[in-house]
Scaffold this active site. Structure first.
Site: not given
Length: 254
Positions: A118, A136
């Site tokens: 993560d 992104d």
């Protein structure tokens, strides 16, 4: 297309192939990434070329962090055309990483590494510093909440070197777009610039650490000495568009 989620909870990307290109998708609506079969490191989408406008602020970055791998468009471009940069890519979805060879993404080596984690957790705990942070991190539902929180943007600034730049791809027509832009602008003390990708739903936000009014941003049409003519021809119109956006912003603050 149905919502394809594996038993591990991560979305399963679909690869669409033609004679000329290969695409990664999560839904019928948006293409996550597209690669030219003949030119795997070419940036196919304007928003990715705009993101390379970061070279206005950091012409030769030595360390780059990328949030989101996808089909590796930015990763491949930077790996090929910024040979002095060490690149770390953080991608949460193992099924995306599993497609790296299919999209000609290089193997891990001394200057390139893909980390399955993560990105918000990575950003909060890393001790490494970066000249550039690319964000992104879209999935089929949009941008995950943890990648657009005030804390995440604060962590982005914390890991940047002095003069380092965060570059975020946002959905131009998202109802939260202005909220995210305001968060970035606040964290970076107003040193941010927003550039819309023409003919697309993307906007790209650039934010610079330790920016001052004495910071000079310049653009030259000439190919940088460390980059090939082909690579510069590919991105220079987009870099020029980012430069013009910074000049318009400067005029409004004078």
């Amino acid at each position: 297309m149905s919502d394809l989620t594996n038993t591990d909870g991560f979305e399963l990307p679909i690869v669409h192939e033609t004679a000329l290109s290969k695409s990664m998708v999560f839904s019928d609506i948006d293409i996550q990434s597209r690669m030219s079969v003949a030119r795997p490191d070419e940036l196919q989408f304007e928003y990715t070329r705009l993101m390379m406008g970061v070279l206005l602020f950091q012409p030769q970055p030595k360390s780059i962090l990328m949030v989101g791998l996808g089909g590796g468009s930015l990763a491949k471009f930077c790996y090929t055309h910024l040979p002095n940069a060490r690149i770390t890519v953080v991608e949460i979805n193992p099924h995306v990483i599993a497609l790296r060879q299919s999209f000609c993404i290089p193997d891990d080596d001394a200057r390139f590494q893909v980390v399955q984690m993560d990105a918000a957790h990575f950003m909060a705990h890393t001790d490494h510093m970066f000249d550039v942070v690319f964000v992104d991190g879209f999935d089929q539902h949009g941008m995950p909440e943890q990648l657009c929180s005030p804390q995440f943007y604060s962590d982005c600034r914390r890991v940047l070197t002095s003069g380092g730049v965060a570059v975020a791809n946002l959905h131009r027509y998202s109802p939260y777009r202005d909220v995210y832009v305001d968060r970035i602008d606040s964290v970076f003390d107003g040193a941010s610039w927003v550039v819309n990708a023409p003919g697309a739903t993307n906007c790209v936000v650039f934010a610079m650490s330790d920016f001052s009014r004495d910071t000079k941003i310049t653009f030259s049409k000439h190919t940088p000495v460390h980059m090939s003519h082909e690579a510069w021809a590919q991105i220079s119109p987009s870099v020029a568009r980012v430069f013009l956006a910074t000049q318009r912003a400067a005029q409004h603050t004078d």
